[in-house]
Design a protein around this motif. Sequence first.
Motif, PDB file in Angstrom:
ATOM      1  N   ALA A  24      30.263  37.340  40.515  1.00 18.61           N
ATOM      2  CA  ALA A  24      30.954  38.654  40.985  1.00 18.61           C
ATOM      3  C   ALA A  24      30.530  39.411  39.690  1.00 18.61           C
ATOM      4  O   ALA A  24      30.664  39.742  38.726  1.00 18.61           O
TER       5      ALA A  24
ATOM      6  N   THR B 206      29.659  43.617  38.893  1.00 16.43           N
ATOM      7  CA  THR B 206      30.178  44.729  39.110  1.00 16.43           C
ATOM      8  C   THR B 206      29.444  46.141  38.462  1.00 16.43           C
ATOM      9  O   THR B 206      29.094  45.980  37.351  1.00 16.43           O
TER      10      THR B 206
ATOM     11  N   THR C 253      31.669  45.815  43.514  1.00 18.99           N
ATOM     12  CA  THR C 253      31.406  44.317  42.882  1.00 18.99           C
ATOM     13  C   THR C 253      30.796  43.821  43.929  1.00 18.99           C
ATOM     14  O   THR C 253      31.097  43.619  45.190  1.00 18.99           O
TER      15      THR C 253
ATOM     16  N   THR D 177      32.562  44.881  47.628  1.00 22.45           N
ATOM     17  CA  THR D 177      33.603  45.996  47.835  1.00 22.45           C
ATOM     18  C   THR D 177      33.210  47.219  48.221  1.00 22.45           C
ATOM     19  O   THR D 177      32.132  47.479  47.873  1.00 22.45           O
TER      20      THR D 177
ATOM     21  N   THR E 299      36.640  51.643  38.953  1.00 20.81           N
ATOM     22  CA  THR E 299      36.890  50.084  38.675  1.00 20.81           C
ATOM     23  C   THR E 299      37.801  49.974  37.667  1.00 20.81           C
ATOM     24  O   THR E 299      38.310  51.006  37.179  1.00 20.81           O
TER      25      THR E 299
ATOM     26  N   LYS F 218      39.401  42.699  35.969  1.00 21.63           N
ATOM     27  CA  LYS F 218      38.846  41.862  36.882  1.00 21.63           C
ATOM     28  C   LYS F 218      39.379  40.257  36.264  1.00 21.63           C
ATOM     29  O   LYS F 218      39.560  40.153  34.978  1.00 21.63           O
TER      30      LYS F 218
ATOM     31  N   PHE G 289      38.330  35.707  43.113  1.00 19.67           N
ATOM     32  CA  PHE G 289      38.329  36.841  41.990  1.00 19.67           C
ATOM     33  C   PHE G 289      39.277  37.631  42.330  1.00 19.67           C
ATOM     34  O   PHE G 289      39.849  38.029  43.545  1.00 19.67           O
TER      35      PHE G 289
ATOM     36  N   ILE H 179      40.093  41.715  41.839  1.00 22.24           N
ATOM     37  CA  ILE H 179      39.502  42.983  41.295  1.00 22.24           C
ATOM     38  C   ILE H 179      40.234  44.036  41.263  1.00 22.24           C
ATOM     39  O   ILE H 179      40.937  44.478  42.248  1.00 22.24           O
TER      40      ILE H 179
ATOM     41  N   SER I 130      41.522  48.398  40.441  1.00 17.79           N
ATOM     42  CA  SER I 130      40.740  49.548  40.609  1.00 17.79           C
ATOM     43  C   SER I 130      42.159  50.611  40.055  1.00 17.79           C
ATOM     44  O   SER I 130      43.262  50.425  40.350  1.00 17.79           O
TER      45      SER I 130
ATOM     46  N   THR J 240      45.320  45.692  42.878  1.00 15.30           N
ATOM     47  CA  THR J 240      44.534  44.838  42.388  1.00 15.30           C
ATOM     48  C   THR J 240      44.097  44.021  43.970  1.00 15.30           C
ATOM     49  O   THR J 240      45.188  43.811  44.557  1.00 15.30           O
TER      50      THR J 240
ATOM     51  N   GLU K 213      38.719  40.023  51.245  1.00 13.50           N
ATOM     52  CA  GLU K 213      40.076  40.463  50.441  1.00 13.50           C
ATOM     53  C   GLU K 213      41.119  39.572  51.287  1.00 13.50           C
ATOM     54  O   GLU K 213      41.430  39.678  52.518  1.00 13.50           O
TER      55      GLU K 213
END
Length: 371
Positions: free
Chosen positions: A165, A167, A178, A192, A197, A200, A208, A210, A212, A220, A229
């Motif tokens: 992953a 980013t 990401t 994504t 951002t 993570k 993972f 991720i 925001s 998340t 997702e």
Amino acid sequence: MITRVDLSGKVAWQRTYPGTGRPQSRLSTEGTLWVAYPDGDGRLLDGVLPDGSTGPTARPECGPDEEIGAFVLLNDGFVISWVSASRRARGDRSRPTSEPRVARYTRDGECLWSAPIVLGAVSFPGVVEMGVRTGWEIQPRKPWVPEEIGVDHWEPLLVSADRVAATFTDARGGIGRTFFLNLDSGETVSATSPAPTGRKAIAGPGQFLIGSQGYGAFTTGRFGRDGAETARWASHGAMLVDRNGRVSGPELENHLPSRSRFRRLAPDNTLVDGPALTGYYTSHPAMDCEGTTVFWRDGKLLAVDTDLAGHELFAMDDSRAVIGRALLLSAGNVAISLDNEVLVFRTPLGPLAEGPWTCGEGNLQGNPLLS
């Protein structure tokens, strides 16, 4: 500068390196510290042995305008995120001449694969601009092509099982994406959508978290091995993942007075409330074998147990903003850096828990890797 100290604060050795100040070091399980820094026209990965002497080195091939944005130490080599050198490093205002990429190398620096990254035009609903034609009226900003692309500030490169992953962000606006890559081939599995951002974490083999945060975002998401997702929560923070896959941690929100709490992210996308958190700046937490989380916030060393009850272990009048991650060492010792000072506390906590992400950067080596 790299400094080795013991728990009494005695300095064992120091070494200095050229660079911009972003920490670029990873510790192997056998004790070799790998440091990335510019060297001549290239970039060098330098191994430092536990006694401070020089160990193995690797010089991965790169372009004259490239610099290492982030790297992860594998059992048999490295994964590196490359970006164009910043404008400050170039000493001018010209546009970058190289595109970002992710590459895998052997321990000798031989390239196994290199995958170009195309961030593309980015946008987010909360980003606005002042429209000159409308007399300084605030308008939503239309999609734009970033002039300078960098790696994200928080956990820019994670490796879990056969997935990477990575980013990358618009260095000016903080909007990024990401990219999930196949570790064996470098093939892009998915990416994504552009978003602010955040923090993570590795959630499991090939999985993972991720985060925001910013411009109205505070979420998340969990992403599976196929890059899709699978869950989303209305929370963002420095999250930990225990051996059962349970996620919890202190929320991190750019808001004062604080509205943040310690939260547990439930499997049904709901939130379970822990104690409210005062202050603003927070260390990345660590979890012990009993599931108790320890972290520094608002001048206090705090612990939250598995019942989500909060405990104050230490307090002092301190509002320093530069706070490192909490290291949970042997015999319940907790080490935290505050600005240019390292504090070590003796606590009743147990050893570090087993799990894919039980402290900042995944383990005491500071190497975000789940084999």
